[in-house]
Enzyme design. Structure first.
Site, mmCIF file in Angstrom:
data_model
loop_
_atom_site.group_PDB
_atom_site.id
_atom_site.type_symbol
_atom_site.label_atom_id
_atom_site.label_comp_id
_atom_site.label_asym_id
_atom_site.label_seq_id
_atom_site.Cartn_x
_atom_site.Cartn_y
_atom_site.Cartn_z
ATOM 1 N N LYS A 40 0.828 -1.214 0.000
ATOM 2 C CA LYS A 40 0.000 0.000 0.000
ATOM 3 C C LYS A 40 0.854 1.253 0.000
ATOM 4 C CE LYS A 40 -4.509 -1.368 1.050
ATOM 5 N NZ LYS A 40 -5.709 -1.285 1.871
ATOM 6 N N LYS B 31 -2.645 -11.074 -6.853
ATOM 7 C CA LYS B 31 -3.990 -11.397 -6.373
ATOM 8 C C LYS B 31 -5.018 -10.445 -6.988
ATOM 9 C CE LYS B 31 -4.156 -8.357 -2.447
ATOM 10 N NZ LYS B 31 -4.597 -7.971 -1.161
ATOM 11 N N LYS C 217 -9.221 -5.033 -5.164
ATOM 12 C CA LYS C 217 -10.171 -3.929 -5.310
ATOM 13 C C LYS C 217 -9.495 -2.655 -5.777
ATOM 14 C CE LYS C 217 -11.935 -4.329 -0.986
ATOM 15 N NZ LYS C 217 -12.821 -4.132 0.165
HETATM 16 P P1 TYM Z 1 -10.261 -6.448 2.425
HETATM 17 O O1 TYM Z 1 -11.377 -5.477 2.575
HETATM 18 O O2 TYM Z 1 -9.112 -6.097 1.571
HETATM 19 O O3 TYM Z 1 -10.792 -7.842 1.888
HETATM 20 C C1 TYM Z 1 -11.914 -8.470 2.441
HETATM 21 C C2 TYM Z 1 -11.754 -9.976 2.459
HETATM 22 O O4 TYM Z 1 -11.582 -10.496 1.133
HETATM 23 C C3 TYM Z 1 -10.427 -11.323 1.099
HETATM 24 N N1 TYM Z 1 -9.802 -11.201 -0.231
HETATM 25 C C4 TYM Z 1 -9.520 -12.235 -1.029
HETATM 26 N N2 TYM Z 1 -9.728 -13.554 -0.904
HETATM 27 C C5 TYM Z 1 -9.335 -14.350 -1.931
HETATM 28 N N3 TYM Z 1 -8.746 -13.873 -3.060
HETATM 29 C C6 TYM Z 1 -8.524 -12.542 -3.232
HETATM 30 N N4 TYM Z 1 -7.959 -12.082 -4.340
HETATM 31 C C7 TYM Z 1 -8.922 -11.658 -2.186
HETATM 32 N N5 TYM Z 1 -8.849 -10.314 -2.028
HETATM 33 C C8 TYM Z 1 -9.400 -10.048 -0.824
HETATM 34 C C9 TYM Z 1 -9.526 -10.768 2.186
HETATM 35 O O5 TYM Z 1 -8.563 -11.711 2.592
HETATM 36 C C10 TYM Z 1 -10.540 -10.446 3.261
HETATM 37 O O6 TYM Z 1 -10.882 -11.624 3.986
HETATM 38 N N6 TYM Z 1 -7.655 -5.993 6.654
HETATM 39 C C11 TYM Z 1 -8.855 -6.555 6.084
HETATM 40 C C12 TYM Z 1 -10.126 -6.055 6.728
HETATM 41 C C13 TYM Z 1 -10.208 -6.247 8.202
HETATM 42 C C14 TYM Z 1 -10.456 -7.458 8.878
HETATM 43 C C15 TYM Z 1 -10.527 -7.111 10.258
HETATM 44 C C16 TYM Z 1 -10.606 -8.768 8.449
HETATM 45 C C17 TYM Z 1 -10.119 -5.261 9.143
HETATM 46 N N7 TYM Z 1 -10.323 -5.776 10.390
HETATM 47 C C18 TYM Z 1 -10.750 -8.093 11.221
HETATM 48 C C19 TYM Z 1 -10.834 -9.740 9.418
HETATM 49 C C20 TYM Z 1 -10.894 -9.402 10.803
HETATM 50 C C21 TYM Z 1 -8.908 -6.170 4.601
HETATM 51 O O7 TYM Z 1 -8.317 -5.213 4.185
HETATM 52 O O8 TYM Z 1 -9.745 -6.917 3.875
#
Ligand code: TYM
Length: 328
Positions: free
Chosen positions: A113, A195, A198
Site C-alpha cells: 500500500k 492477487k 479492489k
Molecule cells: P479487504 O477489505 O481487503 O478484503 C476483504 C476480504 O476479502 C479477502 N480477499 C480475497 N480472498 C481471496 N482472493 C482474493 N484475491 C482476495 N482479495 C481479498 C480478504 O482476505 C478479506 O478476507 N484488513 C482486512 C479487513 C479487516 C479485517 C478485520 C478482516 C479489518 N479488520 C478483522 C478480518 C478481521 C482487509 O483489508 O480486507
C-alpha cells in the site's frame, strides 16, 4: 452449549469482487450456521487511504447490503460498522503500546500500500494491523475466516494477544486463522501472478459482484492464460489454473468432472462456459442486492441493531483489558 464465535470484516472501499466473495463472504455464509458470527464493516480502516466522504458514507450502506445479499442473515449474525463501536479504537490504542515498529515494518500489505499511495504514507496505514487486531480480539473469537492475503495480519493478532496475556494475565482468547482450501487467493484476471484486488488500476483485474452479464463475458474472454491448449488443472499454468479454480467453486463440480467435460475443448469454449457459470451463480445475489439497496431504512435498522449487539460484547473485553492494565 454456547456456539464458538467468529469475526471477520471487509473495508467499504471501491467495489467487491469475486475474490472477496470466494475468500471471505462464502466462508462466512457457511460458518454463520454453526458459529456466533460477527461481521464488521471496517470503515476506520478504509480512511487509511484517501476517501471521498460522501462516497464512503454510501459505500458503508452498500457493503451492508452486499453482506446480506450474499447470504449473511442479520437475525443469525451480527452485522455492524466498526466506527460505531468505540471500543475498537480504544483497544487499538492499548495494543499500540505492545506492537513493535519492527512488527509492523514486516507487513507486506503495508509495503504494497505504501508503494501504491507513496504520496500519503500516513501513520494510520502503518498502524492498520493493530486496529485489525483490536477488531478481532474484542470479540474473543475462535476463528477468523479471511482470504490468504490477511494471514500475516491474523498472525500478528495472535502475537499481540499472547504478548498481552503474558504481560497482564489471560484476557484474550488467541484466535485461529481460517482459510478455505481452494480459493483463499483468487488471482487477477489480467495478471495471474498477482492477487485479484479492489484497488487495482484496471477493472480488467477483477469481476465485480455487481458486473453485468456482458461485462463478465468480456472480462473472462480477455483473461490472461497461456499458449497451451488442454484444459487441465496445472498450477504451473497460473492463469488457466485460476479460471479452473473459479469454475470449480462456482459450479460445485470436481476437478475430474471439469477436466472430463472440457477434454478436447479449446480455451475459448471453456472460458465461454465459465462466464455463464459465474453469471448464473451471481444472479440471485445481484437481484437481492438491487432490492436491498433501495431500502435505506431497513439497512440502517440492521446496522443500529448490530452496533448494539457488538457493543455489548466489545465492552466486556475492553473493561477486562483496562482492569488488567490498571486503567479500570
Ligand atoms: P479487504 O477489505 O481487503 O478484503 C476483504 C476480504 O476479502 C479477502 N480477499 C480475497 N480472498 C481471496 N482472493 C482474493 N484475491 C482476495 N482479495 C481479498 C480478504 O482476505 C478479506 O478476507 N484488513 C482486512 C479487513 C479487516 C479485517 C478485520 C478482516 C479489518 N479488520 C478483522 C478480518 C478481521 C482487509 O483489508 O480486507
Amino acid at each position: 452449549m454456547a456456539k464458538s464465535r467468529i469475526l471477520s470484516g471487509i473495508q467499504p472501499t471501491n467495489i467487491l469482487h469475486i475474490g472477496n466473495y470466494v475468500g471471505a463472504l462464502q466462508q462466512w455464509v457457511t460458518l454463520q450456521q454453526t458459529h456466533d458470527a460477527f461481521f464488521c464493516i471496517v470503515d476506520l480502516h478504509a480512511i487509511t487511504v484517501k476517501q471521498d466522504p460522501k462516497q464512503l458514507h454510501d459505500n458503508i450502506r452498500q457493503l451492508a447490503a452486499m453482506y446480506i445479499a450474499a447470504g449473511i442473515d442479520p437475525k443469525q449474525s451480527t452485522i455492524f460498522v466498526q466506527s460505531r463501536v468505540s471500543a475498537h479504537a480504544e483497544l487499538g490504542w492499548v495494543l499500540n503500546t505492545l506492537a513493535k515498529v519492527s512488527d509492523l515494518e514486516r507487513m507486506t500489505q503495508f509495503k504494497d500500500k505504501s508503494a501504491q499511495h507513496h504520496e500519503n504514507i500516513n501513520v494510520g496505514l502503518f498502524d492498520y494491523p493493530v486496529l485489525m487486531a483490536a477488531d478481532i480480539l474484542l470479540y474473543q473469537p475462535e476463528i477468523v475466516p479471511v482470504g490468504d492475503d490477511q494471514s500475516q495480519h491474523v498472525e500478528l493478532t495472535r502475537t499481540l494477544a499472547q504478548r498481552f496475556n503474558k504481560q497482564f494475565g489471560d484476557v484474550f482468547h488467541v484466535p485461529k486463522l481460517q482459510l478455505r482450501k481452494e480459493g483463499a487467493r483468487i488471482m487477477a484476471l489480467d495478471d495471474p501472478t498477482k492477487k485479484m484486488s479492489k484497488s487495482a488500476g484496471s477493472n480488467a483485474n477483477y469481476i465485480a459482484l455487481t458486473d453485468s452479464a456482458d461485462v463478465i463475458r468480456k472480462k473472462i474472454r480477455r483473461a490472461v492464460t497461456d499458449s497451451g491448449s488442454q484444459v487441465v488443472f496445472d498450477p504451473k499454468r497460473a492463469g488457466l489454473y485460476n479460471l479452473l479454480t473459479l469454475y470449480r467453486i462456482f459450479s460445485g463440480m470436481t476437478e475430474a468432472a471439469i477436466e472430463k467435460k472440457f477434454a478436447g475443448a479449446k480455451y475459448g469454449d471453456f472460458k465461454a462456459d465459465l462466464a455463464e457459470v459465474i453469471i448464473t451463480a451471481l444472479s440471485p445475489l445481484q437481484e437481492r442486492y438491487a432490492a436491498l439497496i433501495k431500502d435505506e431504512k431497513h439497512i440502517e435498522a440492521i446496522l443500529d441493531d448490530g452496533a448494539k449487539r457488538a457493543q455489548a460484547v466489545a465492552e466486556v473485553t475492553l473493561k477486562k483489558v483496562y482492569d488488567a492494565v490498571g486503567l479500570g
